[in-house]
Design a protein around this motif. Structure first.
Motif, PDB file in Angstrom:
ATOM      1  N   ASN A 296      36.569  25.216  44.914  1.00 14.00           N
ATOM      2  CA  ASN A 296      37.602  24.211  44.603  1.00 14.00           C
ATOM      3  C   ASN A 296      37.045  23.104  43.720  1.00 14.00           C
ATOM      4  OD1 ASN A 296      39.573  25.545  46.029  1.00 14.00           O
ATOM      5  ND2 ASN A 296      39.342  24.290  47.889  1.00 14.00           N
ATOM      6  N   ASN A 297      35.782  22.785  43.895  1.00 17.16           N
ATOM      7  CA  ASN A 297      35.193  21.648  43.187  1.00 17.16           C
ATOM      8  C   ASN A 297      34.341  22.033  41.972  1.00 17.16           C
ATOM      9  OD1 ASN A 297      35.677  19.041  44.942  1.00 17.16           O
ATOM     10  ND2 ASN A 297      35.179  20.682  46.397  1.00 17.16           N
ATOM     11  N   CYS A 298      33.854  23.276  41.935  1.00 14.78           N
ATOM     12  CA  CYS A 298      32.835  23.623  40.923  1.00 14.78           C
ATOM     13  C   CYS A 298      33.265  24.680  39.913  1.00 14.78           C
ATOM     14  CB  CYS A 298      31.561  24.108  41.619  1.00 14.78           C
ATOM     15  SG  CYS A 298      30.842  22.884  42.727  1.00 14.78           S
ATOM     16  N   ASP A 299      34.345  25.397  40.166  1.00 10.97           N
ATOM     17  CA  ASP A 299      34.737  26.451  39.234  1.00 10.97           C
ATOM     18  C   ASP A 299      35.114  25.876  37.866  1.00 10.97           C
ATOM     19  OD1 ASP A 299      34.263  28.317  41.120  1.00 10.97           O
ATOM     20  OD2 ASP A 299      36.343  28.985  41.368  1.00 10.97           O
ATOM     21  N   ASN A 300      34.688  26.606  36.808  1.00 12.67           N
ATOM     22  CA  ASN A 300      35.051  26.293  35.424  1.00 12.67           C
ATOM     23  C   ASN A 300      34.658  24.875  35.007  1.00 12.67           C
ATOM     24  OD1 ASN A 300      36.419  28.875  35.012  1.00 12.67           O
ATOM     25  ND2 ASN A 300      37.985  28.048  36.406  1.00 12.67           N
ATOM     26  N   LEU A 323      26.513  28.668  32.753  1.00 17.07           N
ATOM     27  CA  LEU A 323      27.704  29.517  32.874  1.00 17.07           C
ATOM     28  C   LEU A 323      28.710  28.916  33.848  1.00 17.07           C
ATOM     29  CD1 LEU A 323      25.807  32.922  33.206  1.00 17.07           C
ATOM     30  CD2 LEU A 323      26.944  32.054  31.150  1.00 17.07           C
ATOM     31  N   ASN A 324      29.979  29.205  33.619  1.00 23.70           N
ATOM     32  CA  ASN A 324      31.026  28.758  34.537  1.00 23.70           C
ATOM     33  C   ASN A 324      30.971  29.549  35.837  1.00 23.70           C
ATOM     34  OD1 ASN A 324      32.512  26.673  33.231  1.00 23.70           O
ATOM     35  ND2 ASN A 324      33.399  28.190  31.848  1.00 23.70           N
ATOM     36  N   TRP A 325      31.030  28.834  36.963  1.00 20.29           N
ATOM     37  CA  TRP A 325      31.321  29.508  38.230  1.00 20.29           C
ATOM     38  C   TRP A 325      32.825  29.780  38.295  1.00 20.29           C
ATOM     39  CZ3 TRP A 325      27.178  31.096  40.668  1.00 20.29           C
ATOM     40  CH2 TRP A 325      25.981  30.366  40.583  1.00 20.29           C
ATOM     41  N   ASP A 326      33.204  30.863  38.958  1.00 21.98           N
ATOM     42  CA  ASP A 326      34.622  31.141  39.179  1.00 21.98           C
ATOM     43  C   ASP A 326      34.731  32.124  40.342  1.00 21.98           C
ATOM     44  OD1 ASP A 326      34.418  33.875  38.187  1.00 21.98           O
ATOM     45  OD2 ASP A 326      34.380  33.019  36.160  1.00 21.98           O
ATOM     46  N   THR A 330      32.688  38.783  39.405  1.00 21.19           N
ATOM     47  CA  THR A 330      31.998  39.410  38.274  1.00 21.19           C
ATOM     48  C   THR A 330      30.569  38.872  38.155  1.00 21.19           C
ATOM     49  OG1 THR A 330      32.806  37.707  36.745  1.00 21.19           O
ATOM     50  CG2 THR A 330      34.105  39.733  36.944  1.00 21.19           C
ATOM     51  N   LEU A 331      29.724  39.682  37.494  1.00 20.57           N
ATOM     52  CA  LEU A 331      28.361  39.278  37.163  1.00 20.57           C
ATOM     53  C   LEU A 331      28.348  38.689  35.755  1.00 20.57           C
ATOM     54  CD1 LEU A 331      26.575  42.453  38.505  1.00 20.57           C
ATOM     55  CD2 LEU A 331      26.200  40.148  39.398  1.00 20.57           C
ATOM     56  N   LYS A 332      27.507  37.692  35.530  1.00 17.93           N
ATOM     57  CA  LYS A 332      27.370  37.077  34.208  1.00 17.93           C
ATOM     58  C   LYS A 332      25.882  36.923  33.896  1.00 17.93           C
ATOM     59  CE  LYS A 332      31.630  34.359  34.712  1.00 17.93           C
ATOM     60  NZ  LYS A 332      32.216  32.986  34.613  1.00 17.93           N
ATOM     61  N   CYS A 365      29.656  35.682  40.499  1.00 19.22           N
ATOM     62  CA  CYS A 365      30.816  34.864  40.852  1.00 19.22           C
ATOM     63  C   CYS A 365      31.684  35.630  41.846  1.00 19.22           C
ATOM     64  CB  CYS A 365      31.625  34.510  39.603  1.00 19.22           C
ATOM     65  SG  CYS A 365      30.720  33.496  38.419  1.00 19.22           S
ATOM     66  N   ARG A 366      31.652  35.201  43.120  1.00 25.30           N
ATOM     67  CA  ARG A 366      32.415  35.893  44.177  1.00 25.30           C
ATOM     68  C   ARG A 366      33.183  34.875  45.010  1.00 25.30           C
ATOM     69  NH1 ARG A 366      29.156  39.697  47.854  1.00 25.30           N
ATOM     70  NH2 ARG A 366      31.124  40.832  47.903  1.00 25.30           N
TER      71      ARG A 366
END
Length: 417
Positions: A296-300, A323-326, A330-332, A365-366
């Protein structure tokens, strides 16, 4: 030596002088034998501007003075024409071979009129002919009297001699100089063409005076140069490109001592903290110790720094990613990423850092997890933290416990000034 009389001293001095003159006569006679071709039984064909030149010699002298010729003459199948031994050395110029031959016959050599490049060629030829005394003498001459040439041609010399064990003195001297002044190699346009085995020898040196982050950047540059068909932009790589680069770089990873990076390097080179601002996104005590609170606080939010204080310990661990967390499951991947550990939060010198190796698994990102570096290298799940690093992991081990709880953990959004 103690002499009983002036007469005895005079007699001894006269004998020494006579022997010296006699030795000089022998040397002169061998020189005449070489020049006059009398009784020769060896013909050596050498190159001279792509044209062969025929040189004559005597097998009995070559046997005594060269291990190479001694072994060649002992072979019954060696080429002979009209009873004369035939040798072909197309890789040695007639000028250099005649210098070698005069040393074999007369024990004399004059290097002062040779340019450094020709001295190096002469050294390789002498090494091929296994004339150990001359090998040692030429190496010593280059090191003592050709310092300017060595300084200007260190990379070429290193590449030329590193596969020849008898030339170890010159190789060691050149490698030591490159370790003292690594920009000679790493700033050279020849660096990207360096053979893997030689690059490995350089990187494994403990006295290489270059920050690990600079070594890493140059290693990436070298790897990309080995595959010109792969894009310079990692974001454009497909799975095949990633696999190729991973195989290319894998053998060098262990040679880059990420855990030797000082706290000063961490602050000013790995990531320029003196030139950034940070905004706190998550405090687990304030926001709740859950994966939902993290997303809620850290994505994108772009660049983030995760800092975790291990419970009942002075150890702090974490990681940085651009990289953006979301919650996309997916793996980045990126090269500009690392995890870290301060064994003692009060001792900046206890810092250890491990950069990602560029695999597809830089972060995961899970929705059911908080931050996940690698697939399981450092991650948050159901209120606790874990770290499982093995040979297939994206990061090297830096003494992070396999499972632990946190007194607190925070995530910062990073802005460059």
């Amino acid at each position: 030596m103690i002499y009983k009389s002036h007469l005895e001293f005079h007699s001894t001095f006269s004998l020494i002088k006579m022997l010296s003159e006699s030795s000089q006569d022998v040397i002169n006679d061998y020189g005449k034998l070489l020049e006059n071709d009398e009784g020769y039984d060896v013909i050596i064909y050498v190159s001279e501007n792509e044209n062969e030149k025929e040189i004559h010699a005597h097998s009995v002298i070559l046997r005594i003075r060269s291990q190479y010729f001694r072994a060649a003459f002992s072979k019954e199948c060696h080429e002979k024409i009209d009873g004369k031994f035939i040798f072909r050395r197309p890789n040695i110029s007639s000028q250099l071979f005649e210098i070698i031959l005069r040393f074999i016959y007369c024990g004399k050599i004059d290097l002062e009129n040779l340019h450094g490049h020709n001295i190096l060629k002469l050294l390789l030829a002498v090494n091929e002919l296994e004339i150990q005394t001359l090998i040692n003498n030429i190496q010593e001459y280059l090191i003592k009297y050709q310092d300017g040439f060595l300084q200007q041609n260190l990379v070429e010399i290193l590449e030329t001699v590193y596969q020849h064990k008898p030339l170890s003195e010159l190789f060691d001297r050149s490698l030591k100089k490159i370790c003292e002044e690594p920009e000679i190699l790493f700033n050279s346009n020849k660096f990207i063409n360096l053979k893997p085995s030689l690059l490995e020898l350089v990187l494994e040196r403990d006295d290489l005076l270059l920050d690990e982050i600079v070594i890493w950047d140059n290693l990436i540059k070298w790897c990309l140069a080995q595959h010109s068909n792969i894009s310079q932009d990692p974001t454009q790589w497909n799975n095949e490109d990633i696999t190729i680069m991973k195989k290319t770089i894998h053998k060098f990873i262990s040679l880059i001592r990420f855990n030797h990076i000082s706290s000063e390097s961490f602050a000013t080179k790995i990531y320029p903290f003196k030139e950034i601002m940070a905004k706190k996104l998550v405090n687990n005590i304030r926001d709740g110790n859950t994966n939902t609170a993290f997303h809620n606080n850290c994505d994108n939010k772009g660049d983030t720094l995760v800092v975790v204080k291990i419970k009942d310990s002075n150890q702090i661990v974490g990681g940085y990613t651009p990289l953006n967390w979301d919650s996309s499951d997916t793996l980045k991947f990126t090269y500009d990423i690392f995890i870290f550990s301060f064994a003692n939060k009060d001792n900046l010198q206890s810092l250890k850092v491990s950069y990602g190796n560029g695999s597809a698994n830089s972060i995961y990102c899970r929705p059911i997890n908080g931050p996940v570096f690698g697939i399981s290298d450092l991650y948050f799940y159901e209120g606790s933290w874990h770290s499982y690093i093995n040979d297939d992991s994206s990061y090297l081990k830096i003494d992070i416990p396999s499972g632990f709880n946190a007194d607190d953990y925070e995530v910062f959004q990073v802005f460059k000034k």
